[in-house]
Design an enzyme around this catalytic site. Structure first.
Site, mmCIF file in Angstrom:
data_model
loop_
_atom_site.group_PDB
_atom_site.id
_atom_site.type_symbol
_atom_site.label_atom_id
_atom_site.label_comp_id
_atom_site.label_asym_id
_atom_site.label_seq_id
_atom_site.Cartn_x
_atom_site.Cartn_y
_atom_site.Cartn_z
ATOM 1 C CE LYS A 9 -3.762 -0.480 2.497
ATOM 2 N NZ LYS A 9 -4.362 -0.698 3.829
ATOM 3 C CB CYS A 40 6.224 -41.030 -12.796
ATOM 4 S SG CYS A 40 7.027 -42.278 -11.784
ATOM 5 N NE ARG A 99 -5.413 3.407 3.765
ATOM 6 C CZ ARG A 99 -5.416 3.554 2.455
ATOM 7 N NH1 ARG A 99 -4.795 4.586 1.894
ATOM 8 N NH2 ARG A 99 -6.005 2.654 1.700
ATOM 9 N N GLY A 117 -8.323 -7.013 4.086
ATOM 10 C CA GLY A 117 -9.204 -7.076 5.241
ATOM 11 C C GLY A 117 -8.655 -7.821 6.445
ATOM 12 C CB SER A 120 10.877 -42.461 -13.766
ATOM 13 O OG SER A 120 9.713 -41.715 -13.498
ATOM 14 C CG MET A 138 -3.041 -7.069 9.181
ATOM 15 S SD MET A 138 -1.349 -6.676 8.875
ATOM 16 C CE MET A 138 -1.384 -6.180 7.181
ATOM 17 N NE ARG A 140 -5.870 -4.824 -3.371
ATOM 18 C CZ ARG A 140 -6.481 -4.766 -2.205
ATOM 19 N NH1 ARG A 140 -5.796 -4.645 -1.106
ATOM 20 N NH2 ARG A 140 -7.777 -4.826 -2.120
ATOM 21 C CE1 TYR A 189 8.996 -38.770 -17.451
ATOM 22 C CE2 TYR A 189 11.103 -38.979 -18.618
ATOM 23 C CZ TYR A 189 10.100 -39.535 -17.834
ATOM 24 O OH TYR A 189 10.194 -40.819 -17.412
ATOM 25 C CG HIS A 193 -14.325 -10.402 2.698
ATOM 26 N ND1 HIS A 193 -14.760 -11.663 3.010
ATOM 27 C CD2 HIS A 193 -13.023 -10.353 3.053
ATOM 28 C CE1 HIS A 193 -13.768 -12.336 3.556
ATOM 29 N NE2 HIS A 193 -12.698 -11.567 3.588
HETATM 30 P P1 ADP Z 1 -7.702 -2.372 3.829
HETATM 31 O O1 ADP Z 1 -6.265 -2.714 3.720
HETATM 32 O O2 ADP Z 1 -8.458 -3.274 4.721
HETATM 33 O O3 ADP Z 1 -8.322 -2.183 2.481
HETATM 34 P P2 ADP Z 1 -7.353 0.452 4.002
HETATM 35 O O4 ADP Z 1 -6.218 0.958 4.788
HETATM 36 O O5 ADP Z 1 -7.193 0.418 2.539
HETATM 37 O O6 ADP Z 1 -7.772 -0.965 4.563
HETATM 38 O O7 ADP Z 1 -8.587 1.357 4.358
HETATM 39 C C1 ADP Z 1 -9.880 0.982 3.991
HETATM 40 C C2 ADP Z 1 -10.612 2.128 3.375
HETATM 41 O O8 ADP Z 1 -10.630 3.255 4.227
HETATM 42 C C3 ADP Z 1 -10.037 2.645 2.100
HETATM 43 O O9 ADP Z 1 -10.438 1.891 1.007
HETATM 44 C C4 ADP Z 1 -10.617 4.025 2.023
HETATM 45 O O10 ADP Z 1 -11.911 3.988 1.478
HETATM 46 C C5 ADP Z 1 -10.697 4.420 3.469
HETATM 47 N N1 ADP Z 1 -9.577 5.307 3.774
HETATM 48 C C6 ADP Z 1 -8.380 4.985 4.255
HETATM 49 N N2 ADP Z 1 -7.608 6.078 4.392
HETATM 50 C C7 ADP Z 1 -8.343 7.109 3.961
HETATM 51 C C8 ADP Z 1 -8.109 8.505 3.834
HETATM 52 N N3 ADP Z 1 -6.959 9.047 4.170
HETATM 53 N N4 ADP Z 1 -9.103 9.260 3.352
HETATM 54 C C9 ADP Z 1 -10.283 8.711 3.010
HETATM 55 N N5 ADP Z 1 -10.565 7.422 3.111
HETATM 56 C C10 ADP Z 1 -9.609 6.621 3.585
HETATM 57 MG MG MG Z 2 -7.639 -1.021 1.157
#
Ligand code: ADP
Ligand code: MG
Ligand code: MG
Length: 912
Positions: free
Chosen positions: A29, A870, A99, A108, A803, A110, A350, A890, A476
Site C-alpha cells: 500500500k 512420475c 492504515r 481485510g 524416473s 489487518m 494494487r 520431463y 469481501h
Molecule cells: P484495507 O487494507 O483493509 O483495504 P485500508 O487501509 O485500505 O484498509 O482502508 C480501507 C478504506 O478506508 C479505504 O479503502 C478508504 O476507502 C478508506 N480510507 C483509508 N484512508 C483514507 C483517507 N486518508 N481518506 C479517506 N478514506 C480513507
Molecule cells: Mg484497502
C-alpha cells in the site's frame, strides 16, 4: 542520517520519498501510494512507517525505536504543510487515517482507523468549515467506533456476537425508524456518540481519548499489533507469507466521501476480475466512507453503469486514472478511491486478484494490445499455473438449466463474481462448514451468507461455492472467492437470510441448512436442487469435440497462451495413464508421452487369473495362470501404443504387494472365494487359507513388493515383458511407431536392477526373433528409495533412464506414511513445523536434496541419462518448477494436470 534508520517515508503534492520498488520496506500500500504520487495521480499526503519498525516492535516487547517519535512528528508537520491544516487544531483541523499494509496484500486481514484527530473541539471546527454539522458528527461516530473496535479491542472475538457499537447504532436507527445510517439526523448521531463513549468508559474504565497525538499513536500501535491477530496469521499460513515480513503503517490525510451527495467512496478494477472483460468496473456508495462499500451495509451502485450518469466528471477522472495505471503498471489494477465534492482521490492501487478465466483473458489481451510481451504474459503472478484448472472444470449444462427454470427451480439472480458451477448443501456459518468438512472432507457445501468477513476465510476455503445477499463485485466475498478460485454469487438481493431461524427465504420458498442448491458463477443464477453439469469449453473443443475452436473465445485464448507456453518451456510433459482413453485425453491436453503406466491397474480387471497366480505354489502352476493373463496385458499395451502414435510409453512392472489382490479380507468378504480357488488349483481350501495368511505383512509399504516380487517370481516379469514386446511388435506391424520404456520399480541395489533387466532383455530377444520384428526400447528404473539416489552412479551403469517416484521417495525419506500422516500433518502445518504438505509439493531440502544427488551421480555414469518424475508431484506447479531447476528431462502427471504442468514448466524456464 544513515539509511537503515530512516523509519518514515513521506508522500504528497506530486512527490514521494519512496516508490513501487520498495514494497518490502513500505508494504504494498505504502509503496504504491508513493508511486501514484510520483506519476502525478491525486493522492492525499501522508507518510509510511516502515516494516523495519514492525520487526523492531516485535523484537523489543512491542516498543518503538526511540527516534521514531521525532520522525513521525516531522512527517506529520510535512503533511500539515501540504494540506494547509493542523493536526489537533480547533480552527483548521487535519484528520488522518492510520492504515496497515504488508508486502503482499492481505485484504481485510489487518486494521485501519479513519478520522483520527477528532474530538469535541476539532469536530466543531470541521462542522464550521464544511458547513455540514451532520458530516462532522457522522465522521466522529465512525471514528469512535473504529477506534473502540480496533485500538481499545472492543470488537467481539466470537463473530456470532455482534459488535457492541453496531448494536447501539441499530437501536438508534430502529427508534428513528430509518434503514440506513446515512439517514440519521445530527441529534441522533450525537446520541449515538454519547452512547458509544459511555460504553467505552464502562468497558475500559477510561474516558475516550481526546488528545489527537494519543489517538494517532494508539492507532499506530493497533496496526502493528494487527499483524499478529489470528486471522492474519491464518491467512499468511494459507498463502505462504512469512510471519517475519511484518506490516508497514501508513498515516494519511483524510479525504471525505461522506460530505454530501457529490461525494462517494468506491472500489474498482480496471478490467473485470471474474471473466476478464475490458473496461473499468466496480462499486461505489454515495455519501459514505471507507469500508462501507465492501462491508455490504447498503448494496452499492455500479461504477460502469451508474457513475457515468450520476457524476459524469468524476467517472471521466476515474476512467483516465485507470488507463494511466494500466499503462504504468502493465497489469490490471484494483483500486480504492474517494470522491470528495466531485474530485477523485486515490487511496490504493494494487495488481488485481483474478480468477483463472480472467487471468488467461487479461494476459492474452494485454499482449494483443501491445502492453506486455508473451514472456510477461506467462508470469506466475499473472497466471498461477494451478488456476488453469478452472478452465477445465465442468459448467452447468444449458439444457439442464432450461429444464430447471421451466420446473420453477430458478430462485434468484445476483452478481456473478466467481465463474464455474457449484452444487452443494446450504450452510449458513463458515465455522459450521469448517466443522462439517473436518468430519467429512468430501462434503459438498455452499456457504450462504448475508455477507462475508475475514473471519469466514477458513469456512470459505472448504465450501464449493459462496452465495451472499449483499455486497457487490468488489465485496469481501467476491474478492476472496476469486482468489481461491471458488464459484461465487454476491449481491443476490432477493435472498432473505435469517441466521437465527436458520432459514433462507427466496422466491416464496423456505430453504434450510442441508438443502441442495446450485449456483452458476457465470450468470449469477441460483437454482434449487442439483443441476447437472457438462464439460468446460476447453474440454469440449479438445476432448469431446462438441465445440469447434471458433465457437469458443475461452478456448481461443487458452490456445494462444499454450502456444507461448510451448515456445518457452524446456521441460517435457508426459502423463500417467494406463488406459487408451486416458492417454488420448492427455495427448489432447499436450502430453508428449506416457511417464507412468501402472500395470496393476490392468490386473484389477482380471482378478480370477491373478488370484490363481498368487495362490499357485509351484512355478509351473504359476506360469499356467500367468499365461492366462498374457493376452489381456498384451491387448492393453497394444491399445496404449496405438493411441500414443510413436510417443514414448513408460511401463512399470508389477509394483504392489500381492495381498492387494488377495487377502484375508477378500476371503472374508466373498465366502465362496476360497473354495473356488481351491477347485481351480486342485488343492484344499485350507491350503488356500494358509497361503493367503502367509501373504499378510506388518508393513506392506516396506514389504514384498516392487522388483522384489519380480526377483522372487521371475515368471511375473517374464510374462509382463512378453506382453509388452508382443504388443509392440504387433502395433509396429500395423505401421505405427512404438517406443516402450520398461521401468523396474523400487530398486535400491544395482544387483536388483540387473536381475530384472536380464529377464526383460532376454524376453525381448526371444519375442523379436519369433515375430521377425525388432523394436527400439529402453530399460530403466524408478528411483524411489533413498538408497537408490545415493548409489545412482552404480545403477546408471546399467539403467538407461531414471524416473523419480516421489510418492514413495517422500514416504521413505521422511519416514512418513501417506496413509497415516493425516493424524498429525494438520497440526504440523497449523504450528508451522512444516510448510507445505510434502505429498503435494516436493520437500525441496530433504527429498529434493536426494533427487539432486541422484541426478548428479546418475549423469556422472551416463551423461545422457534421461530423467523424469512420475509421482503426484509431477502436476504440482511448485514441484514442476523444482524439477526444471534440477535439470530433469520431463515431468509426468495425470491428464487434467498436463496443461498446468506445461505452464509451470514455461514459468520455470522464464525465471531469471
Ligand atoms: P484495507 O487494507 O483493509 O483495504 P485500508 O487501509 O485500505 O484498509 O482502508 C480501507 C478504506 O478506508 C479505504 O479503502 C478508504 O476507502 C478508506 N480510507 C483509508 N484512508 C483514507 C483517507 N486518508 N481518506 C479517506 N478514506 C480513507
Ligand atoms: Mg484497502
Ligand atoms: Mg512406488
Amino acid at each position: 542520517m544513515s539509511k537503515e534508520h530512516k523509519y518514515v517515508y513521506t508522500f504528497g503534492a506530486g512527490k514521494a520519498e519512496g516508490d513501487a520498488s520498495m514494497r518490502n520496506l513500505l508494504g504494498g500500500k505504502g509503496a504504491n501510494l508513493a508511486e501514484m504520487c510520483n506519476i502525478g495521480l491525486p493522492v492525499p499526503a501522508g507518510f509510511t512507517i516502515t516494516t523495519d519498525v514492525c520487526t523492531y516492535y516485535y523484537a523489543n516487547d512491542r516498543t518503538y525505536p526511540k527516534e521514531l517519535k521525532k520522525r513521525v512528528e516531522a512527517a506529520l508537520a510535512h503533511v500539515e504543510t501540504i494540506m494547509g491544516a493542523q493536526f489537533g487544531s480547533a480552527k483548521n483541523p487535519l484528520l488522518v487515517s492510520c492504515r496497515s499494509g504488508a508486502r503482499e496484500s492481505m485484504p481485510g486481514m489487518m486494521d485501519t482507523v479513519l478520522n483520527i484527530g477528532l474530538n469535541e473541539k476539532t469536530l466543531e471546527a470541521l462542522a464550521r468549515q464544511s458547513q455540514n454539522e451532520r458530516f462532522a458528527w457522522d465522521s466522529y461516530r465512525r471514528f469512535v467506533q473504529m477506534y473502540g473496535d480496533v485500538v481499545l479491542e472492543m470488537k467481539p472475538k466470537d463473530k456470532r456476537d455482534i459488535d457492541p457499537f453496531e448494536k447501539i447504532l441499530e437501536e438508534v436507527k430502529h427508534t428513528a425508524k430509518v434503514q440506513y445510517d446515512s439517514e440519521l439526523s445530527v441529534d441522533q448521531l450525537k446520541d449515538v456518540v454519547a452512547q458509544f463513549k459511555k460504553m467505552v468508559k464502562e468497558h475500559t474504565g477510561k474516558d475516550f481519548p481526546t488528545d489527537p497525538m494519543e489517538q494517532v499513536w494508539g492507532a499506530i500501535g493497533a496496526v502493528f499489533s494487527s499483524w499478529m491477530n489470528d486471522r492474519a496469521v491464518v491467512y499468511r499460513r494459507q498463502y505462504g507469507i512469512p510471519h517475519e515480513w511484518g506490516t508497514a503503517t501508513n498515516v494519511q490525510a483524510m479525504v471525505f466521501g461522506n460530505l454530501g451527495n457529490d461525494c462517494a467512496t468506491g472500489v474498482g478494477l480496471t478490467r473485470d476480475g471474474a471473466l476478464g472483460f475490458p473496461g473499468f468496473n466496480g462499486d461505489y456508495l454515495v455519501n459514505a466512507q471507507g469500508e462501507d462499500v465492501v462491508a455490504g451495509i447498503r448494496t452499492p451502485k455500479r461504477i460502469e453503469i451508474d457513475l457515468p450518469k450520476e457524476m459524469p466528471e468524476a467517472f471521466q477522472q476515474l476512467d483516465n486514472i485507470g488507463k494511466t495505471l494500466e499503462r504504468h503498471y502493465k497489469d490490471v489494477q484494483d483500486i480504492e478511491f474517494t470522491i470528495q465534492r466531485g474530485k477523485v482521490w486515490m487511496l490504493q492501487t494494487r495488481n488485481a486478484k483474478r480468477t483463472g478465466f480472467a487471468a488467461v483473458r487479461i494476459a492474452v489481451d494485454l499482449v494483443n494490445e501491445g502492453l506486455i510481451t508473451e514472456q510477461e504474459a506467462l508470469q506466475k503472478r499473472r497466471i498461477p499455473a494451478d488456476d488453469l484448472n478452472q478452465l477445465l472444470q465442468p459448467i452447468f449444462d444449458p439444457e439442464a438449466k432450461k429444464k430447471a427454470s421451466a420446473a420453477g427451480k430458478l430462485l434468484a439472480k445476483g452478481i456473478a463474481a466467481g465463474p464455474g458451477a457449484a452444487t452443494g448443501k446450504i450452510c449458513f456459518h463458515a465455522s459450521d462448514a469448517e466443522a462439517m468438512h473436518a468430519a467429512n472432507p468430501s462434503v459438498e457445501l455452499i456457504l450462504v451468507r448475508r455477507e462475508t468477513s475475514p473471519e469466514d476465510l477458513r469456512g470459505m476455503r472448504v465450501a464449493k461455492g459462496i452465495l451472499t445477499a449483499f455486497g457487490g463485485a468488489s465485496s469481501h466475498a467476491a474478492l476472496v472467492s476469486r482468489q481461491m478460485g471458488k464459484v461465487c454469487i454476491v449481491g443476490c438481493g432477493a435472498l432473505n437470510i435469517d441466521y437465527h431461524k436458520e432459514t433462507l427465504v427466496v422466491a416464496g420458498k423456505t430453504l434450510k441448512p442441508g438443502d441442495w442448491i446450485s449456483i452458476d458463477g457465470f450468470s449469477g443464477e441460483l437454482y434449487e436442487g442439483k443441476v447437472p453439469t457438462k464439460p468446460s469449453e476447453v474440454v469440449e473443443v479438445l476432448l469431446t469435440r462438441s465445440k469447434k475452436p471458433e465457437e469458443s473465445e475461452i478456448y481461443q485464448r487458452y490456445a494462444q497462451l499454450m502456444g507461448w507456453v510451448d515456445k518457452f518451456r524446456r521441460l517435457r510433459v508426459r502423463t500417467n495413464a494406463d488406459q487408451p482413453d486416458e492417454a488420448a485425453r492427455a495427448v489432447a491436453f499436450g502430453a508428449e508421452g506416457i511417464g507412468l503406466c501402472r500395470t496393476e491397474h490392468m490386473f484389477f480387471g482380471h482378478l480370477d487369473e491373478i488370484r490363481e497366480m498368487i495362490v499357485a505354489d509351484t512355478k509351473a502352476s504359476r506360469e499356467k495362470a500367468l499365461a492366462k493373463l498374457l493376452p489381456f496385458q498384451r491387448d492393453d499395451f497394444a491399445g496404449l501404443f496405438r493411441e500414443m502414435k510413436g510417443r514414448p510409453v513408460t511401463i512399470r512392472l508389477l509394483d504392489p504387494p500381492l495381498h492387494e489382490f488377495l487377502s484375508e479380507h477378500h476371503l472374508h468378504e466373498q465366502p465362496g472365494l476360497a473354495a473356488k480357488l481351491a477347485r481351480q488349483l486342485d488343492v484344499s481350501p485350507e491350503a488356500i487359507t494358509r497361503r493367503v495368511a502367509g501373504l499378510k505383512e506388518m508393513n506392506p509399504m516396506l514389504g514384498h513388493r516392487g522388483c522384489r516380487l519380480g526377483i522372487v517370481y521371475p515368471e511375473i516379469t517374464a510374462m509382463q515383458a512378453r506382453a509388452i514386446f508382443e504388443a509392440a511388435c504387433q502395433v509396429k506391424k500395423e505401421g505405427i511407431d512404438v517406443h516402450p520404456e520398461v521401468m523396474i520399480p523400487l530398486v535400491g541395489f544395482l544387483a536388483e536392477y540387473k536381475n530384472q533387466e536380464a529377464i526383460v532383455r532376454e524376453v525381448a530377444d526371444k519375442v523379436f526373433k519369433e515375430k521377425g520384428v525388432s523394436i527400439d526400447f529402453l530399460v530403466g528404473t524408478m528411483i524411489e528409495i533413498p538408497r537408490a539416489t545415493v548409489v545412482a552412479d552404480q545403477i546408471a551403469q546399467s539403467a538407461e533412464f531414471f524416473s523419480f517416484g516421489t510418492n514413495d521417495l517422500t514416504q521413505t525419506t521422511l519416514g512418513m506414511s501417506r496413509d497415516d500422516y493425516g493424524a498429525f500433518i494438520g497440526y504440523y502445518q497449523e504450528h508451522d513445523i512444516i510448510g507445505s504438505d510434502p505429498f503435494q509439493t516436493i520437500d525441496k531440502e530433504g527429498v529434493g536434496g536426494l533427487m539432486k544427488i541422484g541426478v548428479e551421480r546418475g549423469r556422472r555414469s551416463r551423461e545422457n541419462l534421461k530423467i523424469g518424475i512420475c509421482g503426484e508431484h509431477g502436476g504440482d506447479p511448485a514441484s514442476v518448477m523444482f524439477c526444471h531447476e534440477i535439470d530433469l528431462d520431463y515431468v509426468s502427471c495425470s491428464p487434467f494436470r498436463v496443461p498446468i504442468a506445461r505452464l509451470a514448466a514455461a514459468q520455470a524456464a522464464l525465471v531469471k
